[in-house]
Enzyme design. Structure first.
Site, PDB file in Angstrom:
ATOM      1  N   LYS A  63     -54.132 -12.724  47.402  1.00 38.44           N
ATOM      2  CA  LYS A  63     -55.188 -12.984  46.421  1.00 38.44           C
ATOM      3  C   LYS A  63     -56.460 -12.215  46.768  1.00 38.44           C
ATOM      4  CE  LYS A  63     -57.016 -17.138  45.480  1.00 38.44           C
ATOM      5  NZ  LYS A  63     -56.945 -18.583  45.458  1.00 38.44           N
ATOM      6  N   HIS A  95     -40.216   8.168  49.972  1.00 41.29           N
ATOM      7  CA  HIS A  95     -41.082   8.988  49.111  1.00 41.29           C
ATOM      8  C   HIS A  95     -42.348   8.194  48.766  1.00 41.29           C
ATOM      9  CE1 HIS A  95     -42.579  11.437  45.843  1.00 41.29           C
ATOM     10  NE2 HIS A  95     -41.837  12.410  46.352  1.00 41.29           N
ATOM     11  N   GLY A 126     -40.995  22.308  47.763  1.00 43.63           N
ATOM     12  CA  GLY A 126     -40.229  22.493  46.527  1.00 43.63           C
ATOM     13  C   GLY A 126     -40.569  23.849  45.941  1.00 43.63           C
TER      14      GLY A 126
HETATM   15  C1  1AE Z   1     -45.998  14.180  48.471  1.00 47.21           C
HETATM   16  C2  1AE Z   1     -44.646  14.354  47.840  1.00 47.21           C
HETATM   17  C3  1AE Z   1     -44.300  15.769  47.539  1.00 47.21           C
HETATM   18  C4  1AE Z   1     -43.149  15.902  46.587  1.00 47.21           C
HETATM   19  O1  1AE Z   1     -42.466  14.958  46.284  1.00 47.21           O
HETATM   20  C5  1AE Z   1     -42.869  17.154  45.973  1.00 47.21           C
HETATM   21  O2  1AE Z   1     -41.934  17.146  45.034  1.00 47.21           O
HETATM   22  C6  1AE Z   1     -43.479  18.325  46.309  1.00 47.21           C
HETATM   23  O3  1AE Z   1     -43.168  19.467  45.646  1.00 47.21           O
HETATM   24  P1  1AE Z   1     -43.912  20.826  45.939  1.00 47.21           P
HETATM   25  O4  1AE Z   1     -43.548  21.255  47.322  1.00 47.21           O
HETATM   26  O5  1AE Z   1     -45.391  20.584  45.812  1.00 47.21           O
HETATM   27  O6  1AE Z   1     -43.388  21.751  44.899  1.00 47.21           O
END
Ligand code: 1AE
Length: 406
Positions: free
Chosen positions: A96, A262, A356
């Site tokens: 709370k 994540h 990514g």
């Molecule tokens: C903080 C999480 C980062 C993530 O999930 C993600 O997809 C990053 O992608 P890029 O490396 O920024 O393309």
């Protein structure tokens, strides 16, 4: 008496600060105190919260109410008041209270005996290194990108390219759910075939972390299915499900797979300065206690950056020596090969470098992106600048031209 101690920041007039903290300590435990008969006071003593410290920062006034200053205080709560699980602990120390104006839960200090009630990571940094057989460098992880609306052959092509470039772990994007085009089970079985083929071709074994999604009560069976199909690891959107869901999955011996946490949704409660839960607690301490083997969090450099001080605190919470295994820090988002020296300087060898766009956006595709990362890691560990190494490695050179870095 064993306790858990919670650190908070809030705002108060200097005159009211001690009363404010005391009211919380009592309000979240036995309610009232001074009006109780002596007998009740004796009986309830063991349940009473206690203010352990209080600091008033006169030089940090509230931005809109200059009569109030920032205050920082700690309260210890007897463990006898709650069952030893994260939902009970969070409800006690910030249930709370989290709704009660501007107050932020900064940290929790679990005593040794309370900590023993939690599993922590099943594998931890050492276990993940044993599984991957990678001991002398940070691990390299990549993320499937632009795979929504795509079919299995498309996913397979991306997986193969990432693996051929020398990535250690490929993880699903957190927004890829179970769907007819790339069903959960098929992702695991097809992924296994491809990763076996690339292993036979390159000698490097890449692991795949599949996104465990769906209704909470279905997750356990789905994770067991993943295990039976030969999955390498699971990705879990911990903050949309809750820490206790992660803990239950970690504790299940029929699952026994590495779990990657994540940070999706965590920005909703870590980002504001004066309310919510600190990033170090949410993405560090609690994620480790509940048992994640890897914890992803925004790096200090990328597109959704956190302050360096904050990422240091997260990494410290994930790896500090205690009775639990350490969780791999995974500073993420906007990572490209040019950032590798900075990542290793800031997080050391025991981190996972995760990208990514920094993999798939390479002019030579994901193979080139992964190679450029591996070349950047090797160069940094050999004490070379990236510019020096780039003269020998075309993929790294192209990455530096595209994204920068020396
Ligand atoms: C903080 C999480 C980062 C993530 O999930 C993600 O997809 C990053 O992608 P890029 O490396 O920024 O393309």
């Amino acid at each position: 008496m064993t306790t858990i101690t919670a650190d908070y920041t809030s705002y108060s007039t200097p005159q009211q600060a001690a009363r404010y903290a005391e009211n919380i300590a009592l309000g979240l435990t036995i309610g009232t105190w001074t009006n109780l008969p002596t007998l009740d006071q004796q009986q309830l003593q063991q349940h009473k919260g206690e203010v352990k410290s209080l600091e008033i920062f006169d030089e940090q006034p509230h931005p809109y109410d200059k009569n109030k200053a920032k205050i920082q205080f700690s309260i210890s709560y007897p463990t006898v008041n709650f069952s030893p699980d994260i939902p009970a602990i969070l409800t006690t120390v910030f249930g709370k209270l989290s709704l009660d104006g501007e107050i932020k839960l900064q940290d929790l200090h679990f005593g040794a005996s309370l900590l023993r009630a939690f599993p922590g990571p099943r594998f931890g940094i050492e276990g993940i290194r044993d599984l991957t057989q990678v001991y002398n460098r940070p691990l390299l992880m990549s993320i499937f990108k632009t795979v929504i609306g795509r079919d299995l052959p498309y996913l397979a092509t991306q997986l193969r390219a990432q693996a051929e470039g020398g990535v250690d772990i490929v993880k699903d994007d957190e927004i890829l759910f179970d769907n007819p085009l790339t069903p959960f089970s098929k992702r695991i079985t097809e992924g296994k075939k491809i990763l076996q083929e690339t292993y036979e071709q390159t000698g490097h074994r890449t692991r795949y972390a599949v996104n465990l999604t769906g209704r909470t009560f279905d997750l356990r069976d789905k994770a067991r299915l993943a295990k039976s199909l030969g999955a390498d690891a699971l990705l879990l959107n911990v903050h949309t499900y809750g820490y206790d869901v992660l803990q239950s999955l970690v504790e299940d011996d029929d699952i026994a797979l590495p779990i990657l946490a994540h940070p999706a949704l965590s920005g909703a409660f870590i980002s504001a300065e004066r309310v919510g839960i600190s990033a170090q607690l949410a993405l560090g301490t609690l994620t480790r206690i509940a048992g994640a083997d890897l914890s992803l969090f925004p790096s200090p450099y990328g597109n959704v950056a956190l302050a360096k001080q904050t990422t240091d605190a997260i990494a410290q919470a994930l790896t500090a020596k205690n009775s639990l295994k350490a969780t791999f820090p995974v500073p993420s988002a906007g990572i490209h090969p040019g950032l590798v020296p900075q990542l290793i300087a800031d997080f050391g060898m025991d981190c996972v470098i995760n990208a990514g766009g920094g993999i798939h956006g390479h002019p030579n595709g994901a193979v080139g992106g992964a190679l450029a990362f591996r070349q950047a890691i090797d160069a940094t560990l050999q004490g070379l600048t990236l510019t020096e190494a780039a003269s020998q490695h075309r993929d790294l050179q192209q990455a530096l031209i595209l994204w920068g870095g020396q």
